[in-house]
Structures are given as structure tokens and as C-alpha cells.
Design an enzyme around this catalytic site. Structure first.
Site, PDB file in Angstrom:
ATOM      1  N   HIS A  58       0.392  -1.209  -0.543  1.00 30.06           N
ATOM      2  CA  HIS A  58       0.258   0.183  -0.019  1.00 30.06           C
ATOM      3  C   HIS A  58       1.174   1.220  -0.027  1.00 30.06           C
ATOM      4  O   HIS A  58       0.072   2.605  -0.621  1.00 30.06           O
ATOM      5  CB  HIS A  58      -0.759   0.006   1.474  1.00 30.06           C
ATOM      6  CG  HIS A  58      -1.756  -0.899   1.489  1.00 30.06           C
ATOM      7  ND1 HIS A  58      -2.762  -1.937   0.293  1.00 30.06           N
ATOM      8  CD2 HIS A  58      -1.363  -2.465   2.316  1.00 30.06           C
ATOM      9  CE1 HIS A  58      -3.038  -3.090   1.002  1.00 30.06           C
ATOM     10  NE2 HIS A  58      -2.136  -3.059   1.549  1.00 30.06           N
ATOM     11  N   GLU A  85      -3.264  13.369   1.927  1.00 31.23           N
ATOM     12  CA  GLU A  85      -4.432  12.615   3.303  1.00 31.23           C
ATOM     13  C   GLU A  85      -4.945  14.015   3.162  1.00 31.23           C
ATOM     14  O   GLU A  85      -6.383  14.180   2.912  1.00 31.23           O
ATOM     15  CB  GLU A  85      -4.027  11.512   3.076  1.00 31.23           C
ATOM     16  CG  GLU A  85      -3.657  10.444   2.699  1.00 31.23           C
ATOM     17  CD  GLU A  85      -3.718   9.033   3.536  1.00 31.23           C
ATOM     18  OE1 GLU A  85      -3.842   9.161   4.126  1.00 31.23           O
ATOM     19  OE2 GLU A  85      -4.562   8.669   2.829  1.00 31.23           O
ATOM     20  N   HIS A 101       5.116   6.218   7.375  1.00 30.08           N
ATOM     21  CA  HIS A 101       4.692   6.166   5.398  1.00 30.08           C
ATOM     22  C   HIS A 101       4.399   7.154   4.950  1.00 30.08           C
ATOM     23  O   HIS A 101       4.516   8.236   5.270  1.00 30.08           O
ATOM     24  CB  HIS A 101       3.672   5.135   5.622  1.00 30.08           C
ATOM     25  CG  HIS A 101       2.800   4.639   6.524  1.00 30.08           C
ATOM     26  ND1 HIS A 101       2.782   4.495   7.455  1.00 30.08           N
ATOM     27  CD2 HIS A 101       1.642   5.421   5.701  1.00 30.08           C
ATOM     28  CE1 HIS A 101       1.628   5.376   7.195  1.00 30.08           C
ATOM     29  NE2 HIS A 101       0.672   5.634   7.090  1.00 30.08           N
ATOM     30  N   HIS A 159       3.081   9.787   7.218  1.00 31.90           N
ATOM     31  CA  HIS A 159       2.546   9.844   8.309  1.00 31.90           C
ATOM     32  C   HIS A 159       3.950   9.063   9.180  1.00 31.90           C
ATOM     33  O   HIS A 159       4.063   7.829   9.015  1.00 31.90           O
ATOM     34  CB  HIS A 159       1.442   9.061   8.276  1.00 31.90           C
ATOM     35  CG  HIS A 159       0.142   9.547   7.580  1.00 31.90           C
ATOM     36  ND1 HIS A 159      -0.561   8.966   6.897  1.00 31.90           N
ATOM     37  CD2 HIS A 159       0.130  10.756   7.419  1.00 31.90           C
ATOM     38  CE1 HIS A 159      -1.674   9.877   5.952  1.00 31.90           C
ATOM     39  NE2 HIS A 159      -1.253  11.040   6.955  1.00 31.90           N
ATOM     40  N   THR A 219      -6.578   6.199   7.834  1.00 33.02           N
ATOM     41  CA  THR A 219      -6.647   6.290   7.055  1.00 33.02           C
ATOM     42  C   THR A 219      -6.550   5.178   6.146  1.00 33.02           C
ATOM     43  O   THR A 219      -7.093   5.422   4.675  1.00 33.02           O
ATOM     44  CB  THR A 219      -5.768   7.350   6.173  1.00 33.02           C
ATOM     45  OG1 THR A 219      -4.504   7.159   5.491  1.00 33.02           O
ATOM     46  CG2 THR A 219      -5.896   8.727   7.008  1.00 33.02           C
ATOM     47  N   HIS A 243       2.101   9.316   1.424  1.00 36.66           N
ATOM     48  CA  HIS A 243       1.153   9.096   1.065  1.00 36.66           C
ATOM     49  C   HIS A 243       1.977  10.097  -0.572  1.00 36.66           C
ATOM     50  O   HIS A 243       1.987  10.754  -0.030  1.00 36.66           O
ATOM     51  CB  HIS A 243      -0.474   8.896   1.388  1.00 36.66           C
ATOM     52  CG  HIS A 243      -1.229   8.391   2.264  1.00 36.66           C
ATOM     53  ND1 HIS A 243      -1.229   7.503   1.805  1.00 36.66           N
ATOM     54  CD2 HIS A 243      -0.081   8.049   3.870  1.00 36.66           C
ATOM     55  CE1 HIS A 243      -2.035   6.702   2.675  1.00 36.66           C
ATOM     56  NE2 HIS A 243      -0.903   7.186   4.747  1.00 36.66           N
TER      57      HIS A 243
END
Ligand SMILES: [Zn+2]
Length: 285
Positions: free
Chosen positions: A87, A128, A114, A141, A221, A116
Site C-alpha cells: 500500500h 491525504e 510511511h 505519516h 486512513t 502517501h
């Protein structure tokens, strides 16, 4: 003729298997964000993340505490492991970094961090959270768990279990600390792959950035979307170069090395969720 038929049948089965591997995903309709609540009911609850933060309505709250982020290494590079978890890419450090001030007086321990991000060359999407409806090209995050619990897994079961620092990236100068992670991405192209390297999280996150943040109560999330996260979203972004962003968005796959169907990892962000009467507070030093 027989061989051709066999080949097609086998290919079809391989595609079927690799898709079934996704419990949830970002891109395909069948497993994307709008379908998450079918399998993970909490993703349909009312206190979800991410959100759009309207800065004009985020009042400065004098009860909020300064965030204190401490590390034993003090700017020395230490062993880290970066993993493609299917992911995102997730970095674990060997040392016990701590965060105080998110839910006073609890001390939170670093779990991992990690990222996004959007699609290659698309610099207006990727984060996000949004600030006044504006998205940044990337968001980090940094996930912490409450040290009153024995492990991150145990903390996950509790209402005060998690605190996450959200840090935006905007396009600018080359980020030399991020480059130490980016250098590893060719080694973790596929889901399940990890690489060991060394870095300093102190050097990635200058303490001055902690002097202005937005706080609210939200969720993970990603599924299972549990609503036990004290979100602390930093007002000031970090910098990363266009070239570095491009490399990140072009390096990874959501799928495993032996999956026949290869899906590039990009646009791994959840759309913003309704605020539903929640209050977003602003901490300003
Ligand atoms: Zn995240």
C-alpha cells in the site's frame, strides 16, 4: 494449439489470484476507498480521516501542548528497514523514538512511518489531508502508539491508542534525507520486499516544524479505519525535489514480484472524509 489454450488458461488464473490478494486497494472500484466499508465497517463511521482543514475555523487552543519528539540517537544515522507493504513504503527504525504532548500526559512510542503520494508528474494531488482544500504532492505519516500499552497491536484496540504526525511535502530543493530512503526503492519494488539501510529521522524532521500544528480526533486512513487516532498535522511542509517525487511515484508496485498482473503504486491516498461536527484545533507556539 493445445499449448496456446493452456497458456491462456494459466494466465487467466494467475490474474485472478493476484487480484484476490487485495483485501482493499486504492485504484480499482471493486476494492477502492468507496468499497472499504463493505469489508471493514468502521471505514463507514463518522469520525474518519483524512479531512480538509479549514485554517480560518481552526481556533488556537491554549490547552494543547507542545509536541516533544525525542530520540536517543541525536542526529546520528542508525539502522532502518524500509518495506513495500503493498500500500505504501514503510520505514521502521531500531530505536525508541518518543512523542509527548499529543495526548497529555501519555508518552507515545514510534511504530513506523510511511508515505502517501500521487501519480508521476502530477504535483497537485497526493497528500491525504488538505489545507483549505489544497492537496500537497506527498504526505508522511509518522505513527506512534501509546506506551501505556505493551505493543502497537494492543494499543490499536484502545480509544487512546494512537497518535500520528502528518507532515506535508511541497516541491522545492532536493531532500537529502529522503534520498537515503529513495535510494532503497529499487530494492523493494514489489509487495513484501524489504531493505536495510541507515538514516536519521531527526534530520528528516526539523523540530521547528512542531511549533505549529492542527489537531483533531480521527481514524487510520487505511482499513480497518479504527477511530483511535490523535491526529497532529504540521502546518509547515517539508521540501522535496520534482525529480525525487517522480522517482517515488515510478519505483514501486502494489503487487508481488511473482504476480502476473503488475500494478504500479501511485495515488495511494484516501479522499477527504466529512468532518461531522468535529473541532479542529490549532497549536501555535
Ligand atoms: Zn498513512
Amino acid at each position: 494449439m493445445k499449448y496456446t489454450l493452456f497458456f491462456f488458461t494459466w494466465n487467466f488464473m494467475a490474474v485472478g489470484l493476484s487480484r484476490a490478494d487485495h483485501d482493499w486497494c486504492y485504484i480499482e472500484l471493486s476494492c477502492g476507498p468507496s468499497a472499504w466499508a463493505n469489508k471493514f465497517p468502521m471505514c463507514g463511521n463518522t469520525h474518519q480521516s483524512p479531512i480538509n482543514i479549514e485554517t480560518a475555523s481552526a481556533k488556537v487552543n491554549p490547552d494543547m501542548k507542545p509536541l516533544i519528539f525525542e530520540s536517543p540517537s541525536q542526529h546520528k544515522t542508525r539502522e532502518a528497514t524500509v518495506t513495500n507493504n503493498g500500500h505504501s513504503f514503510d520505514v521502521k527504525l531500531k530505536e525508541d523514538y518518543t512523542l509527548r504532548g499529543a495526548l497529555h500526559p501519555a508518552i507515545f512510542k514510534l511504530k513506523s512511518f510511511h508515505f502517501h503520494f500521487g501519480a508521476p508528474g502530477r504535483l497537485t494531488k497526493g497528500s491525504e489531508h488538505r489545507i483549505n482544500k489544497k492537496a500537497y504532492p506527498m504526505e508522511m505519516h509518522i505513527v506512534f502508539y501509546n506506551s501505556n500499552y505493551k505493543s502497537a497491536d494492543e494499543a490499536m484496540q484502545h480509544d487512546d491508542g494512537l497518535a500520528v504526525l502528518g507532515v506535508f511535502f511541497e516541491v522545492g530543493a532536493k531532500n537529502y534525507v529522503m534520498q537515503t530512503i529513495i535510494d532503497q526503492l529499487p530494492n523493494i519494488k514489489y509487495k513484501g520486499q524489504s531493505a536495510v539501510f541507515s538514516m536519521s529521522l531527526d534530520d528528516l524532521l526539523p523540530r521547528r516544524l512542531l511549533s505549529s500544528y492542527y489537531g483533531y480526533k480521527g481514524s487510520l486512513t487505511t482499513p480497518p479505519c479504527t477511530e483511535n487516532v490523535a491526529w497532529r498535522v504540521l502546518a509547515q511542509p517539508l521540501k522535496i525535489s520534482k525529480k525525487q517525487l517522480k522517482t517515488i511515484t515510478k519505483s514501486l508496485y502494489y503487487t508481488r514480484a511473482n504476480d502476473h498482473h503488475k500494478e504500479r503504486m501511485w495515488n495511494n491516498y484516501r479522499p477527504v472524509q466529512p468532518l461531522n461536527k468535529r473541532v479542529v484545533s490549532h497549536y501555535l507556539k
